[in-house]
Design an enzyme around this catalytic site. Structure first.
Site, PDB file in Angstrom:
ATOM      1  CG  HIS A  90       6.465  -0.797   3.124  1.00 37.29           C
ATOM      2  ND1 HIS A  90       6.325   0.123   2.118  1.00 37.29           N
ATOM      3  CD2 HIS A  90       5.285  -1.458   3.211  1.00 37.29           C
ATOM      4  CE1 HIS A  90       5.092   0.016   1.620  1.00 37.29           C
ATOM      5  NE2 HIS A  90       4.450  -0.934   2.272  1.00 37.29           N
ATOM      6  CD  GLU A  92       4.482   3.085   0.817  1.00 40.17           C
ATOM      7  OE1 GLU A  92       4.365   3.323   2.023  1.00 40.17           O
ATOM      8  OE2 GLU A  92       3.543   2.672   0.111  1.00 40.17           O
ATOM      9  N   GLY A 168      -1.037   0.505  -3.300  1.00 39.71           N
ATOM     10  CA  GLY A 168      -1.740   1.788  -3.353  1.00 39.71           C
ATOM     11  C   GLY A 168      -2.209   2.163  -4.745  1.00 39.71           C
ATOM     12  CB  SER A 208      -4.457  -3.044  -4.287  1.00 39.57           C
ATOM     13  OG  SER A 208      -3.776  -1.844  -4.617  1.00 39.57           O
TER      14      SER A 208
HETATM   15  P1  PGA Z   1      -2.073  -0.934  -0.014  1.00 32.06           P
HETATM   16  O1  PGA Z   1      -0.659  -0.965   0.772  1.00 32.06           O
HETATM   17  O2  PGA Z   1      -2.917  -2.030   0.631  1.00 32.06           O
HETATM   18  O3  PGA Z   1      -2.620   0.434   0.236  1.00 32.06           O
HETATM   19  O4  PGA Z   1      -1.787  -1.230  -1.439  1.00 32.06           O
HETATM   20  C1  PGA Z   1      -0.056  -2.186   1.126  1.00 32.06           C
HETATM   21  C2  PGA Z   1       1.262  -1.915   1.793  1.00 32.06           C
HETATM   22  O5  PGA Z   1       1.966  -0.985   1.374  1.00 32.06           O
HETATM   23  O6  PGA Z   1       1.647  -2.606   2.764  1.00 32.06           O
END
Ligand code: PGA
Length: 244
Positions: A90, A92, A168, A208
């Site tokens: 991911h 992140e 996000g 999103s």
């Molecule tokens: P989000 O996150 O839908 O809050 O943009 C998606 C993700 O990180 O898998």
């Protein structure tokens, strides 16, 4: 349709979510459904999901089976806890925890070895898109993290295209932008694993995804499903995404 809960919810919140969510997707046989809670809430999620069609996934794993790796969790542990899926690479994790193509590949191989289905994430950052490097970045992520798999291993994975600038932020890629990236990734799959593998592989869009934009995204034949963060935290919202 996969929900990535990131670092949200307690075990109690997890149970409440499933009480509300399961009746809303009881007849949703058109999609495989996965929820990926934090490690500590996996047992609560597995218990609450019971015999429903909702599979549980983790958000990461370490590649060793066991050992002196303080703070890490292995594939056999996740499998024993009842996980079916695991998210790997991911953005992140790439951004904050030093994930690289090499570690994505190691985790993916370990997940497959231990019978977990990896959801492998790729995607470009804003400055990479703005400098016209989206395809270069996707190719490097594919070449390093996915291409070294054998055809048999590749058949076990799902790819998630998640443009980092859309995660996000409330900014979604337009359905056409997402479909272009999916088409490019599917072309990389075809070149490495053949046309049949490319047609069979599932590529999820993430970034999103919300109840009000999922329909437009899913109308694109290139988009096979969604990996959903924020909008998967609430039962009615995620159910309406699943049932787009
Ligand atoms: P989000 O996150 O839908 O809050 O943009 C998606 C993700 O990180 O898998």
């Amino acid at each position: 349709m996969a929900g990535n809960w990131k670092m949200y919810k307690t075990a109690g919140d997890t149970t409440v979510f499933f009480e509300r969510f399961l009746p809303l997707v009881a007849t949703s046989t058109h999609a495989d459904i996965a929820i990926c809670p934090t490690y500590v809430n996996i047992p609560a999620a597995v218990a609450a999901a019971g015999n429903s069609r909702v599979g549980i996934g983790a958000q990461n794993l370490y590649w060793a089976k066991e050992g002196a790796f303080t703070g890490e969790i292995s594939g056999p542990m996740l499998k024993a806890a009842g996980c079916e899926y695991v998210i790997i690479g991911h953005s992140e994790r790439r951004q904050y925890f030093g994930e690289t193509e090499e570690t994505v590949l190691k985790r993916t191989l370990a997940a497959i070895e231990h019978g977990l289905k990896p959801i492998v994430c790729v995607g470009e950052r804003l400055e990479e898109r703005e400098s016209n490097n989206t395809e270069t970045v996707l190719r490097a992520q594919f070449d390093g993290g996915i291409a070294p798999l054998t055809a048999e291993q590749f058949a076990q994975i799902t790819i998630a295209y998640e443009p980092v600038w859309a995660i996000g932020t409330g900014k979604t890629a337009t359905p056409d932008m997402a479909a272009d990236a999916h088409r490019f990734i599917r072309g990389l799959v075809a070149a490495r694993f053949g046309d049949a593998a490319a047609a069979a592989t599932r590529i999820l869009y993430g970034g999103s995804v919300k109840p009000d934009n999922v329909k437009g995204l899913m109308a694109q034949p290139e988009i096979d499903g969604a990996l959903v963060g924020g909008a998967s935290l609430e039962a009615a919202s995620f159910a309406s995404i699943v049932n787009f």
